[in-house]
Design an enzyme around this catalytic site. Structure first.
Site, PDB file in Angstrom:
ATOM      1  N   CYS A   2     -14.807 -28.587 -30.538  1.00 17.28           N
ATOM      2  CA  CYS A   2     -16.103 -28.062 -30.140  1.00 17.28           C
ATOM      3  C   CYS A   2     -16.441 -28.528 -28.739  1.00 17.28           C
ATOM      4  O   CYS A   2     -15.603 -29.068 -28.014  1.00 17.28           O
ATOM      5  CB  CYS A   2     -17.188 -28.543 -31.112  1.00 17.28           C
ATOM      6  SG  CYS A   2     -16.782 -28.279 -32.852  1.00 17.28           S
ATOM      7  N   ILE A  48     -13.610 -25.392 -38.099  1.00 12.72           N
ATOM      8  CA  ILE A  48     -12.241 -25.625 -38.560  1.00 12.72           C
ATOM      9  C   ILE A  48     -12.228 -26.169 -39.987  1.00 12.72           C
ATOM     10  O   ILE A  48     -11.468 -25.717 -40.832  1.00 12.72           O
ATOM     11  CB  ILE A  48     -11.510 -26.619 -37.631  1.00 12.72           C
ATOM     12  CG1 ILE A  48     -11.483 -26.110 -36.185  1.00 12.72           C
ATOM     13  CG2 ILE A  48     -10.100 -26.893 -38.141  1.00 12.72           C
ATOM     14  CD1 ILE A  48     -10.633 -24.890 -35.962  1.00 12.72           C
ATOM     15  N   GLY A  70     -13.816 -32.679 -32.103  1.00 12.61           N
ATOM     16  CA  GLY A  70     -12.492 -33.118 -32.511  1.00 12.61           C
ATOM     17  C   GLY A  70     -12.276 -33.076 -34.006  1.00 12.61           C
ATOM     18  O   GLY A  70     -12.934 -32.324 -34.728  1.00 12.61           O
TER      19      GLY A  70
END
Length: 613
Positions: A2, A48, A70
């Site tokens: 992000c 994700i 992350g």
């Protein structure tokens, strides 16, 4: 993956939105911000893990607010441990686990994380901000701090909106040598990079800002590997299998970048051993000396992956060059960023996560320059005067490569040679070159306990891998909202590699020896009987042919006069040398093209009512 943003400086809503919109490509799935007390926290999300809106950020956990970029790959294990302490969870995201880990372990929470991350946690009760960047610097973190004014972001182009900033000339000098701006500097005087493996605390009431290193490479004698080679192969294989496995966890499609080299082939092989649904992706060039796609395709057929080949041509190269600064923010001159951008662009059409082979060369002695330096090192035991005499003889050769060798052995020591290899060894084209070796981590070269191989590896992990490779892959993949994960950069793999004897990694003239012996358990060795070419782009050829008019237009003598810090006359000469084919000057030309575009782009970051200094 992000983009994060935050500030204690008051900005109107439209300015905050502009700062988030600037890097919306990093997280197109959701964008939002909150004001808590005097703190602004913003986030662009690329979903994700746990795709539900409940995991959107800024995320609230008890009295904590968090923005996070992350992945924490071992979050499930941490979550299970935290549950034994009584923690409850309302999502299946790693963001919530990260926040709970901070409540339980405090600033030491980073020691528990295996991942790539840059995050900030605002404690609304203590009115303090805590943040960290992952051990190897996979994820970026930029900040500006002056008293109680604190602003941070994933990319510096967010910070400079609505601020007066000035160019850091020392950073520019370092860029002209290294091809990137080494941490902790940025291209602007007011903005810094949080160094890899560091954490920080900031008090919103007192303005006290402190950073602390929480991880470093360990080459201690007490930690040396004592097992035999076959045992090391088995242990490393187990580590790598787990590293790949945890990086394949996602609620979206996962693929693998497959260049056809040792590292990417190994990752593809280990991924294929865990699932028969692996998609692989490579780049194709029409110039044979740069094209490894035919090898990638052979390996993909052997591994039975769903393979995709993407062709790169000069026209698309120009398009990416002209938009280069929109994604990279700082001047950045690794030309392989262009094929990485193209690879990411087309890979994103099929998957949202891609595994890469980054990190293998640094930890396992894979770069050709490691062999060169090994050959050159004995010469530096000679007196400087003797080396200079030898250099005078060698440089009489008309071959520019021989002239480079002469420049190399004329350096004051092996440390200077290694550093200036990145800049092409020749700096006459810089107006007032500041060639002081004062960038961070130079002290590695003075260590009396490390071998030359260990020094090169450690220095590359701290500088080139961090400042160049990670920057390239982060910006190129994020430009197309693709998350790139690097199993060979799992800190457990790096730590293990550092314990191994040199000859396990580079022995008998075989570089990356131990990685190759694992790979050859999956793919026949004869598929790799070829020279290492790297992930390069044929700029040397293009600049003299397809892109010649573009180069001569962009870097005419008149245009060169507008670039600070260079000697326009001498720079014009080196460009002519390249066009004439007498000296390969494409690295210098590419640095200049990138820097010129970056200077031009600085005037596009402002919004109405604001300007750059």
């Amino acid at each position: 993956m992000c983009g994060i943003y935050g500030s204690t400086i008051y900005y109107d809503d439209h300015i905050v939105r502009a700062k988030l919109h600037k890097v919306q490509f990093r997280g197109p799935d959701y964008s939002g911000f909150e004001r808590i007390n005097n703190v602004i926290l913003g986030h662009n999300r690329l979903a994700i893990v746990d795709l539900d809106h409940r995991s959107n950020q800024p995320f609230t956990y008890h009295h904590l607010k968090i923005v996070f970029n992350g992945e924490i790959y071992n979050y499930q294990a941490i979550k299970a441990e935290l549950k034994t302490f009584g923690y409850l969870f309302s999502t299946s995201s790693d963001t919530e686990v990260l926040a709970a880990a901070y409540l339980q372990f405090g600033e030491n929470c980073v020691d528990h994380f295996n991942g790539m991350f840059a995050f900030v946690i605002y404690d609304t009760q203590a009115q303090t901000i805590f943040g960290a960047r992952d051990r190897l610097g996979k994820k970026p973190f930029y900040y500006a701090q002056n008293g109680t004014d604190f602003e941070f972001a994933s990319q510096p182009s967010q910070i400079i909106i609505a601020r007066n900033v000035s160019i850091d000339q020392q950073a520019v000098n370092e860029y002209m040598i290294w091809g990137y701006v080494p941490e902790p500097r940025s291209a602007w005087q007011q903005i810094k990079k949080l160094q890899a493996g560091h954490k920080f605390t900031f008090s919103t009431t007192t303005g006290i800002f402190k950073t602390e290193k929480y991880w470093d490479l360990n080459f201690s004698e007490t930690g040396r590997y004592i097992g035999n080679y076959s045992t090391a192969v088995s242990e490393l294989k187990t580590l790598l299998n787990d590293s790949v496995k945890i990086r394949m966890q996602a609620d979206v499609g996962v693929g693998v970048f497959l260049s056809g080299g040792i590292d990417s082939s190994l990752i593809a092989a280990l991924a294929s051993a865990q699932t028969d649904q692996v998609k692989t992706f490579c780049i194709k060039f029409k110039e044979k000396e740069f094209d490894e796609s035919v090898f990638a395709e052979k390996i993909a057929r052997h591994l039975k992956t769903n393979h995709h080949t993407i062709e790169c041509n000069p026209d698309e190269g120009i398009s990416l060059i002209e938009n280069f600064g929109d994604f990279f923010d700082e001047p950045f001159a690794d030309s392989s960023a262009i094929p990485t951008l193209l690879l990411s662009k087309y890979t994103k059409r099929h998957v949202t996560v891609a595994l890469s082979g980054d990190g293998g060369d640094e930890s396992f002695s894979g770069y050709t320059r490691y062999k060169w330096l090994g050959h050159a090192n004995p010469l530096f035991k000679l007196p400087n005067s003797a080396r200079k005499m030898l250099a005078e003889i060698i440089k009489l050769s008309p071959n520019y490569r021989h002239k480079l060798i002469a420049m190399g052995i004329s350096q004051v020591d092996i440390k200077a040679l290694y550093a200036y290899m990145f800049g092409g060894l020749e700096f006459s084209w810089l107006g007032k070159p500041d060639l002081g070796l004062n960038v961070p981590y130079m002290e590695i070269w003075s260590s009396p306990t490390l071998s030359l191989q260990q020094k090169m590896s450690a220095f590359d992990i701290k500088t080139y891998l961090n400042g160049d490779i990670n920057t390239k892959v982060d910006r190129a993949s994020m430009a197309f909202s693709l998350e790139a994960r690097a199993p060979l950069m799992d800190y457990r793999v790096v730590d293990f590699a550092n314990t191994l004897p040199d000859h396990f990694k580079f022995g008998g003239g075989i570089q990356k020896r131990i990685l190759k012996d694992i790979l050859y358990q999956y793919v026949p060795a004869n598929l790799y009987n070829r020279p290492k070419s790297g992930f390069a782009i044929p700029f040397r050829h293009w600049f003299k042919n397809e892109l010649k008019d573009y180069v001569l237009d962009q870097l005419s003598y008149h245009e060169l006069l507008e670039i600070p810090g260079i000697d326009a006359r001498k720079t014009s000469i080196i460009i002519k040398e390249h066009m004439a084919g007498t000296w390969n000057r494409f690295p210098q030309i590419w640095k200049l093209l990138v820097f010129k575009q970056w200077l031009k782009n600085q005037q596009t970051h402002s919004i109405p009512g604001y300007h750059l200094a």
